[in-house]
Design an enzyme around this catalytic site. Structure first.
Site, PDB file in Angstrom:
ATOM      1  N   GLN A  96       0.883  -1.178   0.000  1.00 28.74           N
ATOM      2  CA  GLN A  96       0.000   0.000   0.000  1.00 28.74           C
ATOM      3  C   GLN A  96       0.912   1.216   0.000  1.00 28.74           C
ATOM      4  OE1 GLN A  96      -3.263   0.941  -0.212  1.00 28.74           O
ATOM      5  NE2 GLN A  96      -2.547   3.045   0.105  1.00 28.74           N
ATOM      6  N   GLN A 137       0.174   4.650  -1.047  1.00 27.94           N
ATOM      7  CA  GLN A 137      -0.324   5.965  -0.655  1.00 27.94           C
ATOM      8  C   GLN A 137      -0.355   6.079   0.858  1.00 27.94           C
ATOM      9  OE1 GLN A 137      -4.320   6.897  -1.999  1.00 27.94           O
ATOM     10  NE2 GLN A 137      -4.094   9.047  -1.575  1.00 27.94           N
ATOM     11  N   PRO A 151      -6.101  -2.537   4.540  1.00 27.91           N
ATOM     12  CA  PRO A 151      -6.462  -1.438   5.449  1.00 27.91           C
ATOM     13  C   PRO A 151      -7.436  -0.408   4.893  1.00 27.91           C
ATOM     14  CG  PRO A 151      -4.258  -1.073   4.551  1.00 27.91           C
ATOM     15  CD  PRO A 151      -4.708  -2.430   4.079  1.00 27.91           C
ATOM     16  N   TYR A 152      -7.782  -0.484   3.605  1.00 29.20           N
ATOM     17  CA  TYR A 152      -8.694   0.504   3.016  1.00 29.20           C
ATOM     18  C   TYR A 152      -9.881  -0.189   2.374  1.00 29.20           C
ATOM     19  CZ  TYR A 152      -5.054   3.863   3.861  1.00 29.20           C
ATOM     20  OH  TYR A 152      -4.148   4.645   4.488  1.00 29.20           O
ATOM     21  N   GLY A 153     -10.892   0.621   2.034  1.00 23.67           N
ATOM     22  CA  GLY A 153     -11.990   0.107   1.231  1.00 23.67           C
ATOM     23  C   GLY A 153     -11.465  -0.261  -0.144  1.00 23.67           C
ATOM     24  N   GLY A 154     -10.734   0.676  -0.716  1.00 22.93           N
ATOM     25  CA  GLY A 154     -10.147   0.419  -2.025  1.00 22.93           C
ATOM     26  C   GLY A 154      -8.942   1.297  -2.241  1.00 22.93           C
ATOM     27  N   MET A 155      -8.091   0.896  -3.185  1.00 26.54           N
ATOM     28  CA  MET A 155      -6.920   1.691  -3.547  1.00 26.54           C
ATOM     29  C   MET A 155      -6.773   1.619  -5.060  1.00 26.54           C
ATOM     30  SD  MET A 155      -4.463   3.639  -2.674  1.00 26.54           S
ATOM     31  CE  MET A 155      -3.543   4.381  -4.021  1.00 26.54           C
ATOM     32  N   GLU A 156      -6.685   2.792  -5.659  1.00 30.28           N
ATOM     33  CA  GLU A 156      -6.790   2.939  -7.114  1.00 30.28           C
ATOM     34  C   GLU A 156      -5.516   2.627  -7.879  1.00 30.28           C
ATOM     35  OE1 GLU A 156      -6.857   5.265  -4.739  1.00 30.28           O
ATOM     36  OE2 GLU A 156      -5.941   7.147  -5.363  1.00 30.28           O
ATOM     37  N   HIS A 158     -15.772   4.385  -7.402  1.00 25.38           N
ATOM     38  CA  HIS A 158     -14.826   5.365  -6.853  1.00 25.38           C
ATOM     39  C   HIS A 158     -13.401   5.087  -7.341  1.00 25.38           C
ATOM     40  CE1 HIS A 158     -13.311   8.136  -3.646  1.00 25.38           C
ATOM     41  NE2 HIS A 158     -12.256   7.339  -3.743  1.00 25.38           N
ATOM     42  N   GLU A 159     -12.949   3.863  -7.173  1.00 22.51           N
ATOM     43  CA  GLU A 159     -11.558   3.560  -7.555  1.00 22.51           C
ATOM     44  C   GLU A 159     -11.375   3.680  -9.074  1.00 22.51           C
ATOM     45  OE1 GLU A 159      -9.878   3.794  -5.066  1.00 22.51           O
ATOM     46  OE2 GLU A 159     -11.308   3.197  -3.517  1.00 22.51           O
ATOM     47  N   HIS A 210     -10.803   7.223 -10.161  1.00 21.93           N
ATOM     48  CA  HIS A 210      -9.429   7.697  -9.981  1.00 21.93           C
ATOM     49  C   HIS A 210      -8.581   7.486 -11.247  1.00 21.93           C
ATOM     50  CE1 HIS A 210      -8.995   9.065  -5.863  1.00 21.93           C
ATOM     51  NE2 HIS A 210      -9.481   7.947  -5.343  1.00 21.93           N
ATOM     52  N   GLU A 213      -9.333  13.178  -4.250  1.00 24.80           N
ATOM     53  CA  GLU A 213     -10.470  12.492  -3.617  1.00 24.80           C
ATOM     54  C   GLU A 213     -11.802  13.217  -3.782  1.00 24.80           C
ATOM     55  OE1 GLU A 213     -10.158   9.526  -2.827  1.00 24.80           O
ATOM     56  OE2 GLU A 213      -8.001   9.288  -2.547  1.00 24.80           O
ATOM     57  N   ASP A 242      -0.822  14.570   8.850  1.00 24.74           N
ATOM     58  CA  ASP A 242      -2.086  14.333   8.166  1.00 24.74           C
ATOM     59  C   ASP A 242      -2.673  15.641   7.655  1.00 24.74           C
ATOM     60  OD1 ASP A 242      -1.969  11.671   8.590  1.00 24.74           O
ATOM     61  OD2 ASP A 242      -3.178  11.690  10.415  1.00 24.74           O
ATOM     62  N   TYR A 287     -13.007  14.557   0.941  1.00 27.29           N
ATOM     63  CA  TYR A 287     -13.916  13.825   0.049  1.00 27.29           C
ATOM     64  C   TYR A 287     -15.231  14.585  -0.153  1.00 27.29           C
ATOM     65  CZ  TYR A 287     -11.038   9.585   0.553  1.00 27.29           C
ATOM     66  OH  TYR A 287     -10.009   8.673   0.533  1.00 27.29           O
ATOM     67  N   LYS A 342     -10.896   2.543   8.298  1.00 26.74           N
ATOM     68  CA  LYS A 342     -12.079   3.396   8.421  1.00 26.74           C
ATOM     69  C   LYS A 342     -13.095   2.833   9.420  1.00 26.74           C
ATOM     70  CE  LYS A 342     -16.134   3.828   5.703  1.00 26.74           C
ATOM     71  NZ  LYS A 342     -16.859   3.843   4.444  1.00 26.74           N
TER      72      LYS A 342
HETATM   73  N1  BES Z   1      -6.990   6.550  -2.433  1.00 26.74           N
HETATM   74  C1  BES Z   1      -7.967   6.184  -1.471  1.00 26.74           C
HETATM   75  C2  BES Z   1      -7.403   5.370  -0.337  1.00 26.74           C
HETATM   76  C3  BES Z   1      -6.350   6.096   0.477  1.00 26.74           C
HETATM   77  C4  BES Z   1      -6.579   7.381   0.939  1.00 26.74           C
HETATM   78  C5  BES Z   1      -5.166   5.468   0.784  1.00 26.74           C
HETATM   79  C6  BES Z   1      -5.602   8.030   1.677  1.00 26.74           C
HETATM   80  C7  BES Z   1      -4.198   6.124   1.518  1.00 26.74           C
HETATM   81  C8  BES Z   1      -4.412   7.409   1.967  1.00 26.74           C
HETATM   82  C9  BES Z   1      -9.120   5.423  -2.097  1.00 26.74           C
HETATM   83  O1  BES Z   1      -9.428   5.833  -3.381  1.00 26.74           O
HETATM   84  C10 BES Z   1     -10.347   5.676  -1.269  1.00 26.74           C
HETATM   85  O2  BES Z   1     -10.763   6.807  -1.214  1.00 26.74           O
HETATM   86  N2  BES Z   1     -10.901   4.648  -0.645  1.00 26.74           N
HETATM   87  C11 BES Z   1     -12.093   4.771   0.139  1.00 26.74           C
HETATM   88  C12 BES Z   1     -13.241   4.332  -0.698  1.00 26.74           C
HETATM   89  C13 BES Z   1     -14.475   5.107  -0.650  1.00 26.74           C
HETATM   90  C14 BES Z   1     -14.463   6.535  -0.359  1.00 26.74           C
HETATM   91  C15 BES Z   1     -15.552   4.666  -1.593  1.00 26.74           C
HETATM   92  C16 BES Z   1     -11.921   3.854   1.350  1.00 26.74           C
HETATM   93  O3  BES Z   1     -10.915   3.154   1.420  1.00 26.74           O
HETATM   94  O4  BES Z   1     -12.757   3.862   2.228  1.00 26.74           O
HETATM   95 ZN    ZN Z   2     -10.315   7.736  -3.418  1.00 27.19          ZN
END
Ligand code: BES
Ligand code: ZN
Length: 624
Positions: free
Chosen positions: A158, A160, A290-295, A319-320, A323, A342, A396, A404, A578
């Site tokens: 991961q 990002q 650790p995330y919902g998704g990563m693009e 969402h992904e 991106h 975002e 941060d 978002y 999250k």
């Molecule tokens: N790029 C982000 C995940 C991310 C953000 C990784 C900041 C590291 C630091 C990804 O596109 C994202 O926004 N994921 C969300 C999905 C959602 C908003 C639909 C998530 O993981 O919850």
């Molecule tokens: Zn995102």
């Protein structure tokens, strides 16, 4: 004048060749184009910057390290003597150019940023670093067989925001775009996938029971998008260019959840122009992701918790995928502008969602997002609610609802004022104009003024662009959304609050309606009322993780003991930050009951979390 000298000197290097092949996907860009200062990287891109990364690594699951070489191609000012790379804990064995040793130093290590690694170039424009990552590299999670569905070793990265420097010695700044290729060697039969074109789908024999997988990413990407996963993976096509990777036992459920991928791509392409990355696959990871998704380009990484069985959480894929335009094509140059990634993406996600699933579903998502935004605006320091920020090194940025939801609201407001045709035309041209380039708040504002506002003073004052980007809170032109689908939810909440039974309508409600119900019930409820909800809906074990999360927050706020086992299951069966962080924070706010529970569960669960989530949860559960 200076510019001309730079370009001539660079013409002799392979960089120009890389630019030329990109003619198909975007204009050739000056490899030394000016960048804003990024205080999260030690790189000094005005002097020398990495343009290509070539990895040749062995993945060692016993030692949990990558070991091998990283060749860097460098674009530099003719007078540049050194290049500064980002190095977070890498063990460097040598730095060479054409077999000749180069001098280098590694500066003081900073816990978040790592250290500057300065290499004396001595005229070289290609260097080869022989190195190894550490077992605790913050970008990597080396899973034990017990942590996977297949009970085999698994690894994923991961990057990002600034983690890739813990396994790749390059310049880890989102404005410094790099092409890459890789050869990854593994023992035994796991499969390797990366955010790149796969050149060897089944791997090649590398001797000694090892296999090698090769990849290539010919488009310039920000280095946080270099990504890898290794495990027992199988693939299924969704369409000619879209598909899913998972461990074999998950593939049926995942493929069923992903059937809309090709349709989503078509909607996005109609709006914002051709998908420029070739294939689009998703990789559904083990639950500790650790995330919902990563693009990651060409290969979105997804949490398995998005598999609800009814496609109700597939906005995550929208969402992904979005991106692929906002973020991967046009990229925030510094992390203080991450709303450009975002916020735009959240706006586009809504547009795809609406096209595929209808306006009502999209409006409901907007109302939920507005409510979350209002909660943040009421609790956060005003300075934290500004879109464009200048956080200290490695700190941060603003809370995610600002990045978002406020970010998306700016675009929705522009849309309401200028109309859909105009904003769609503008955004499409914005992605074309800035394809494969970095973006800042200032450049975006200049661009929208030049191409959308065009000197129209009345429009300029209606849009309030500067207030949106540089001021706290919400400008007065933001409009609260409404969704008729939530009217019956509001009635059901009133009925329950007045002592009525849990609503029977629940059975037919969408995920958004269920979330709205749980989020707007009174925050304090007696045990008998919580029992009624649990008995009516089976919330402790409900399959939809967003809904279960909203329920557990309510249960914890009321110290509802019958949810203790469910809280433990929730915190030990998946590792999505999250969900994890707020649940521990809610427990810690509930006196001895919650703190005892949090500490006991965390002691058992921590080892299963990704390093990124461990850092955040450590602060919550063991506050120093
Ligand atoms: N790029 C982000 C995940 C991310 C953000 C990784 C900041 C590291 C630091 C990804 O596109 C994202 O926004 N994921 C969300 C999905 C959602 C908003 C639909 C998530 O993981 O919850
Ligand atoms: Zn995102």
């Amino acid at each position: 004048m200076l510019r001309r000298t730079l370009l001539t000197s660079i013409a002799a290097t392979p960089i120009l060749a890389a630019c030329a092949t990109e003619g198909q996907t975007g204009p050739a860009v000056d490899p030394m184009a000016p960048l804003p200062e990024d205080n999260s990287s030690y790189a000094r891109p005005a002097e020398a910057r990495v343009s290509h990364v070539s990895l040749d690594l062995n993945a060692d699951f016993e030692r949990k390290v990558f070991s091998g070489t990283c060749k860097l191609t460098i674009a530099a000012r003719p007078d540049a003597r050194e290049i500064v790379l980002d190095n977070k804990g890498l063990v460097i064995r040598s730095v060479k150019s054409n077999g000749r040793d180069l001098q280098y130093t590694v500066g003081t290590h900073h816990e978040v940023l790592g250290a500057p690694m300065t290499v004396q170039l001595d005229g070289a424009r290609e260097i080869e670093i022989d190195y190894e990552s550490r077992p605790d590299a913050s970008a990597l999670q080396w899973l034990t067989p017990e942590q996977t569905a297949s009970h085999k070793h698994y690894l994923f990265s991961q990057g990002q925001a600034i983690h890739n420097r813990s396994w790749i010695p390059t310049q880890d700044s989102p404005g410094i775009r790099q092409t890459y290729d890789a050869r990854i060697v593994v023992s035994g039969d796991p499969k390797v996938v990366m955010s790149a074109e796969m050149l060897t789908p089944n791997g090649e024999d590398a001797g000694d029971g090892k296999r090698a997988f090769r990849f290539r990413m010919p488009q310039r990407i920000p280095p946080y998008l270099i990504a890898i996963a290794i495990g027992d993976l199988t693939h299924r096509d969704i369409s000619q260019r879209a598909g899913v990777y998972t461990e074999p036992s998950v593939i049926d459920a995942a493929a069923a959840e992903c059937v809309d991928m090709e349709n989503m791509m078509r909607v996005a392409e109609t709006l914002y122009g051709e998908y420029r990355w070739g294939r689009y696959d998703v990789l559904v990871l083990p639950p500790s992701f650790p995330y919902g998704g990563m693009e990651n380009p060409r290969l979105t990484f997804l949490t398995p918790t998005f598999i609800a069985g009814d496609r109700s959480l597939v906005n995550l894929i929208a969402h992904e995928l979005a991106h692929s335009w906002s973020g991967n094509l046009v990229t925030n140059a510094v992390w203080g502008d991450s709303w450009l990634n975002e916020g735009f993406t959240t706006y586009i996600e809504g547009r795809i969602d609406e096209e595929l699933f209808g306006t009502e579903r999209a409006r409901m998502a907007e109302v939920l997002s507005w409510a979350a935004l209002q909660r943040t605006l009421q609790t956060a320091e005003p300075g934290q609610t500004i879109l464009h920020q200048n956080p200290g090194p490695g700190e941060d940025g603003p809370p995610s609802t600002i990045v978002y939801d406020k970010g998306a609201w700016m675009l929705r407001t522009i849309e309401r004022i200028v109309g859909r045709t105009q904003i769609d035309t503008y955004l499409r041209s914005y992605f074309d104009r800035h394809a494969f380039q970095p973006m800042t708040s200032e450049w975006f504002l200049a661009d929208i003024r030049e191409h959308l506002v065009r000197g129209n003073a009345e429009l300029e004052s209606q849009l309030m662009l500067d207030q949106w980007v540089y001021q706290p809170g919400l400008p007065s032109n933001a409009q609260e959304p409404t969704a008729t689908g939530f009217n019956e939810v509001a009635q059901a909440v009133t009925a329950f609050t007045n002592g009525g039974a849990p609503s029977q309508a629940w059975a037919n409600w969408s995920t958004a309606q269920r979330q709205r119900y749980l989020q707007t019930l009174p925050r304090e409820l007696p045990r008998a009322r919580l029992d009624a909800l649990q008995n009516a809906y089976g919330l402790n074990t409900i399959g939809n993780m967003e809904v279960r999360y909203d329920w557990l927050i309510l249960a914890i706020n009321n110290r509802y003991a019958p949810s203790e086992a469910a809280i433990e299951t929730f915190l030990t069966s998946q590792g999505r930050g999250k969900f994890i962080r707020p649940i521990y924070a809610a427990l810690m706010a509930q006196g001895d009951w919650g703190q005892g529970l949090a500490r006991r569960i965390y002691a058992r669960a921590r080892a299963g979390y990704h390093p990124i989530v461990q850092v955040g949860a450590d602060r919550i559960v063991n506050p120093s």
